[in-house]
Write a protein that holds these residues in place. Structure first.
Motif, PDB file in Angstrom:
ATOM      1  N   SER A 217     -54.804 122.353 -73.962  1.00  0.00           N
ATOM      2  CA  SER A 217     -54.377 122.562 -72.540  1.00  0.00           C
ATOM      3  C   SER A 217     -53.549 121.490 -71.887  1.00  0.00           C
ATOM      4  CB  SER A 217     -55.450 122.832 -71.568  1.00  0.00           C
ATOM      5  OG  SER A 217     -55.437 122.735 -70.164  1.00  0.00           O
ATOM      6  N   ALA A 218     -52.527 121.775 -71.116  1.00  0.00           N
ATOM      7  CA  ALA A 218     -51.704 121.105 -70.404  1.00  0.00           C
ATOM      8  C   ALA A 218     -52.088 120.980 -69.009  1.00  0.00           C
ATOM      9  CB  ALA A 218     -50.260 121.290 -70.676  1.00  0.00           C
ATOM     10  N   GLU A 219     -53.275 121.198 -68.600  1.00  0.00           N
ATOM     11  CA  GLU A 219     -53.599 121.113 -67.102  1.00  0.00           C
ATOM     12  C   GLU A 219     -53.588 119.860 -66.484  1.00  0.00           C
ATOM     13  OE1 GLU A 219     -57.393 123.206 -66.974  1.00  0.00           O
ATOM     14  OE2 GLU A 219     -56.509 125.266 -67.372  1.00  0.00           O
ATOM     15  N   GLU A 220     -53.652 118.577 -67.406  1.00  0.00           N
ATOM     16  CA  GLU A 220     -53.657 117.364 -66.832  1.00  0.00           C
ATOM     17  C   GLU A 220     -52.181 117.164 -66.030  1.00  0.00           C
ATOM     18  OE1 GLU A 220     -54.374 118.171 -69.780  1.00  0.00           O
ATOM     19  OE2 GLU A 220     -56.682 117.778 -70.191  1.00  0.00           O
ATOM     20  N   GLY A 221     -51.191 117.701 -66.550  1.00  0.00           N
ATOM     21  CA  GLY A 221     -49.975 117.366 -65.961  1.00  0.00           C
ATOM     22  C   GLY A 221     -49.229 118.504 -65.613  1.00  0.00           C
ATOM     23  N   PHE A 222     -48.225 118.431 -64.874  1.00  0.00           N
ATOM     24  CA  PHE A 222     -47.150 119.687 -64.600  1.00  0.00           C
ATOM     25  C   PHE A 222     -45.903 119.186 -64.871  1.00  0.00           C
ATOM     26  CE2 PHE A 222     -50.868 119.434 -61.567  1.00  0.00           C
ATOM     27  CZ  PHE A 222     -51.478 120.696 -61.765  1.00  0.00           C
ATOM     28  N   TYR A 223     -45.096 120.243 -65.371  1.00  0.00           N
ATOM     29  CA  TYR A 223     -43.778 120.164 -65.705  1.00  0.00           C
ATOM     30  C   TYR A 223     -43.002 121.429 -65.215  1.00  0.00           C
ATOM     31  CZ  TYR A 223     -39.601 119.436 -68.869  1.00  0.00           C
ATOM     32  OH  TYR A 223     -38.484 119.247 -69.423  1.00  0.00           O
ATOM     33  N   PHE A 224     -41.990 121.117 -64.186  1.00  0.00           N
ATOM     34  CA  PHE A 224     -41.455 122.233 -63.584  1.00  0.00           C
ATOM     35  C   PHE A 224     -39.893 122.032 -63.869  1.00  0.00           C
ATOM     36  CE2 PHE A 224     -45.027 120.907 -60.943  1.00  0.00           C
ATOM     37  CZ  PHE A 224     -45.547 122.100 -60.919  1.00  0.00           C
ATOM     38  N   SER A 230     -34.717 117.936 -54.298  1.00  0.00           N
ATOM     39  CA  SER A 230     -36.221 117.232 -54.723  1.00  0.00           C
ATOM     40  C   SER A 230     -37.256 117.569 -53.620  1.00  0.00           C
ATOM     41  CB  SER A 230     -36.068 115.732 -54.780  1.00  0.00           C
ATOM     42  OG  SER A 230     -35.444 115.408 -53.536  1.00  0.00           O
ATOM     43  N   GLY A 231     -37.172 118.410 -52.686  1.00  0.00           N
ATOM     44  CA  GLY A 231     -38.260 118.620 -51.928  1.00  0.00           C
ATOM     45  C   GLY A 231     -39.384 119.162 -52.546  1.00  0.00           C
ATOM     46  N   PHE A 232     -39.322 120.046 -53.544  1.00  0.00           N
ATOM     47  CA  PHE A 232     -40.170 120.735 -54.414  1.00  0.00           C
ATOM     48  C   PHE A 232     -41.462 119.666 -54.768  1.00  0.00           C
ATOM     49  CE2 PHE A 232     -42.154 122.368 -58.372  1.00  0.00           C
ATOM     50  CZ  PHE A 232     -42.775 123.323 -57.627  1.00  0.00           C
ATOM     51  N   LEU A 233     -40.754 118.771 -55.601  1.00  0.00           N
ATOM     52  CA  LEU A 233     -41.755 117.692 -56.150  1.00  0.00           C
ATOM     53  C   LEU A 233     -42.369 116.766 -55.016  1.00  0.00           C
ATOM     54  CD1 LEU A 233     -42.773 116.595 -58.850  1.00  0.00           C
ATOM     55  CD2 LEU A 233     -41.058 114.714 -58.781  1.00  0.00           C
ATOM     56  N   MET A 234     -41.731 116.494 -54.129  1.00  0.00           N
ATOM     57  CA  MET A 234     -42.298 115.734 -53.123  1.00  0.00           C
ATOM     58  C   MET A 234     -43.325 116.452 -52.236  1.00  0.00           C
ATOM     59  SD  MET A 234     -42.287 113.045 -51.043  1.00  0.00           S
ATOM     60  CE  MET A 234     -40.688 112.235 -51.705  1.00  0.00           C
ATOM     61  N   HIS A 235     -43.401 117.923 -52.094  1.00  0.00           N
ATOM     62  CA  HIS A 235     -44.232 118.672 -51.445  1.00  0.00           C
ATOM     63  C   HIS A 235     -45.699 118.635 -52.579  1.00  0.00           C
ATOM     64  CE1 HIS A 235     -46.066 121.728 -49.617  1.00  0.00           C
ATOM     65  NE2 HIS A 235     -46.596 122.492 -50.810  1.00  0.00           N
ATOM     66  N   ARG A 236     -45.417 118.631 -53.875  1.00  0.00           N
ATOM     67  CA  ARG A 236     -46.415 118.477 -54.624  1.00  0.00           C
ATOM     68  C   ARG A 236     -46.862 117.110 -54.731  1.00  0.00           C
ATOM     69  NH1 ARG A 236     -47.288 123.145 -57.818  1.00  0.00           N
ATOM     70  NH2 ARG A 236     -49.298 122.130 -57.972  1.00  0.00           N
ATOM     71  N   PHE A 237     -46.140 116.072 -54.508  1.00  0.00           N
ATOM     72  CA  PHE A 237     -46.707 114.630 -54.290  1.00  0.00           C
ATOM     73  C   PHE A 237     -47.507 114.552 -53.060  1.00  0.00           C
ATOM     74  CE2 PHE A 237     -45.772 110.289 -52.720  1.00  0.00           C
ATOM     75  CZ  PHE A 237     -46.513 109.714 -53.703  1.00  0.00           C
ATOM     76  N   PRO A 272     -37.691 108.906 -58.163  1.00  0.00           N
ATOM     77  CA  PRO A 272     -36.712 109.844 -58.692  1.00  0.00           C
ATOM     78  C   PRO A 272     -36.315 109.099 -60.166  1.00  0.00           C
ATOM     79  CG  PRO A 272     -35.886 108.277 -56.474  1.00  0.00           C
ATOM     80  CD  PRO A 272     -37.103 107.828 -57.020  1.00  0.00           C
ATOM     81  N   PHE A 273     -35.808 109.836 -61.030  1.00  0.00           N
ATOM     82  CA  PHE A 273     -35.478 109.661 -62.384  1.00  0.00           C
ATOM     83  C   PHE A 273     -34.832 108.392 -62.472  1.00  0.00           C
ATOM     84  CE2 PHE A 273     -33.201 109.573 -66.008  1.00  0.00           C
ATOM     85  CZ  PHE A 273     -34.171 109.685 -67.173  1.00  0.00           C
ATOM     86  N   THR A 295     -51.322 108.436 -61.819  1.00  0.00           N
ATOM     87  CA  THR A 295     -50.335 109.791 -61.762  1.00  0.00           C
ATOM     88  C   THR A 295     -49.107 109.229 -61.295  1.00  0.00           C
ATOM     89  OG1 THR A 295     -52.096 111.211 -61.355  1.00  0.00           O
ATOM     90  CG2 THR A 295     -49.818 112.170 -60.763  1.00  0.00           C
ATOM     91  N   VAL A 296     -48.069 109.432 -62.129  1.00  0.00           N
ATOM     92  CA  VAL A 296     -46.609 109.552 -61.743  1.00  0.00           C
ATOM     93  C   VAL A 296     -45.556 110.892 -61.495  1.00  0.00           C
ATOM     94  CG1 VAL A 296     -44.196 108.463 -62.323  1.00  0.00           C
ATOM     95  CG2 VAL A 296     -46.507 107.341 -63.206  1.00  0.00           C
ATOM     96  N   ALA A 297     -45.171 110.774 -60.248  1.00  0.00           N
ATOM     97  CA  ALA A 297     -44.267 111.955 -59.925  1.00  0.00           C
ATOM     98  C   ALA A 297     -42.924 111.795 -60.301  1.00  0.00           C
ATOM     99  CB  ALA A 297     -44.357 112.307 -58.522  1.00  0.00           C
ATOM    100  N   LEU A 298     -42.295 112.186 -61.115  1.00  0.00           N
ATOM    101  CA  LEU A 298     -40.800 111.721 -61.559  1.00  0.00           C
ATOM    102  C   LEU A 298     -40.029 112.931 -61.374  1.00  0.00           C
ATOM    103  CD1 LEU A 298     -39.258 109.586 -63.127  1.00  0.00           C
ATOM    104  CD2 LEU A 298     -39.715 110.922 -65.346  1.00  0.00           C
ATOM    105  N   ASP A 299     -38.949 112.906 -60.575  1.00  0.00           N
ATOM    106  CA  ASP A 299     -38.175 113.933 -59.944  1.00  0.00           C
ATOM    107  C   ASP A 299     -36.560 113.863 -60.782  1.00  0.00           C
ATOM    108  OD1 ASP A 299     -37.444 116.040 -58.539  1.00  0.00           O
ATOM    109  OD2 ASP A 299     -36.435 114.813 -56.924  1.00  0.00           O
TER     110      ASP A 299
END
Length: 373
Positions: A217-224, A230-237, A272-273, A295-299
């Motif tokens: 399972s890959a439930e530990e992370g998310f890949y979109f 970039s508003g989408f990832l900021m919302h998840r963050f 941001p990347f 956790t790291v959110a990478l946009d």
């Protein structure tokens, strides 16, 4: 992506065996047991786990009898996991019977190299001086030691002596060298380690075509896959940090340096990347990041090619370090993981690309194609 080496177990060669068993945990291909002559060329092209050990003392050997070894050990645990359904049966690439003094495992991603090394390492007596370390972390440790012994006539000899003294068994995961300076250091470092009693290693390929990590399972992370803002990832963050307030932070890195984190809160960091992979950062920075954030959110991970190959190297290093530290990655990217590296091909693949002809003009060439192993 990984490989492994094991040192001489001396009288403990039986520890690799299980009487009457069908499988071996760690060994070499039948009929191809060549000693490794460690050199820079091997450093550049290999990405492996590495385990090696010095001869054990007679006192340590006297504490373990054959009956004790037969009841426990890596192979017994390997069989137990198969019987319990934790591992799949029938992967002959992971086992055959042949005792070895030193081992270097290599093979494709997700074929079980790290799992085998960890299984072997965890089953060894807890009172052994043993060390299991990711290769990036190992090299950072070596550089730190070299700084400490600056001014000594041969600091690498001193560092090799310290490593040999601290561990009778050293396991290196994800052995990969793409830095010329590190290759030169390793060449001399391992010469000193071999002189101190480390055994040269038999090479064994884990030639399975199965990537077992893709079956989990890959439930530990998310890949979109996201081409918009970039508003989408900021919302998840913001969802991840909950009631906490995100603000710029600093993460401590080795040798007194710090990594600037654009936004951090509740153990989560947002980048941001370009801030994390387009700047002159490396494994030390990423280890510091993972020690401070789970956790790291990478946009905005881009599709890689010749124009951003250095960013591709850093991105791979970042993922390796996060994987080793069991950190969670949440990211947006221009394409699937396969799409990201489609323009980076091996030398062998490059030779198979059709040559330019009268019907295939220069206009059709992909100038962003990056040839790299």
């Amino acid at each position: 992506m990984s490989r492994a080496l094991v040192k001489s177990l001396g009288r403990f060669q039986t520890a690799f065996r299980h009487h009457g068993a069908k499988r071996m945990l760690l060994n070499a291909n039948s009929g191809t047991s060549h000693d490794i002559r460690y050199n820079i060329d091997m450093c550049k092209c290999c990405h492996s786990s590495y385990m090696f050990s010095r001869a054990l003392s007679v006192d340590a050997a006297a504490k373990v009898t054959y009956e004790e070894v037969k009841r426990v050990g890596p192979l017994v645990e390997y069989e137990r996991r198969i019987n319990a359904g934790e591992l799949e049966d029938g992967d002959n690439c992971q086992s055959s019977i042949s005792p070895v003094k030193g081992l270097y495992l290599y093979g494709g991603v997700g074929t079980g190299k790290t799992m085998l090394m960890d299984l072997f390492f965890d089953q060894l007596p807890c009172n052994w001086r043993k060390k299991r370390i990711h290769f990036h972390d190992f090299m950072l440790n070596v550089h730190t030691r070299l700084q400490r012994h600056k001014g000594v006539s041969d600091p690498l000899e001193v560092v090799a002596g310290e490593i040999s003294h601290e561990s009778i068994l050293l396991c290196l995961d994800e052995f990969m060298v793409n830095d010329v300076a590190d290759a030169l250091i390793l060449n001399r470092l391992f010469k000193h380690l071999f002189c101190n009693g480390a055994e040269r290693c038999i090479v064994h390929e884990i030639g399975s075509s199965v990537d077992y990590r893709r079956r989990t399972s890959a439930e530990e992370g998310f890949y979109f896959i996201q081409n918009g803002t970039s508003g989408f990832l900021m919302h998840r963050f913001n969802e991840l940090i909950g009631e906490h307030t995100a603000h710029p932070q600093e993460a401590e890195v080795l040798m007194g340096r710090t990594l600037q984190v654009p936004l951090g809160g509740n153990g989560c960091a947002y980048f941001p990347f370009e801030e994390l992979c387009d700047k002159p950062l490396g494994a030390a920075d990423y280890f510091g990041l993972c020690k401070n954030f789970h956790t790291v959110a990478l946009d905005g991970v881009p599709i890689f090619g010749l124009h951003n190959r250095t960013a591709a190297y850093r991105f791979v290093t970042l993922v390796d370090v996060m994987y080793e530290n069991k950190a969670r990655l949440v990211c947006t990217a221009e394409g699937t993981p396969f799409d990201l590296f489609e323009r980076i091909v091996t030398v062998a693949d490059a030779h198979n690309i059709a040559p330019r002809t009268s019907s295939r003009s220069r206009k059709n060439d992909d100038f962003d194609l990056c040839v790299d192993n």
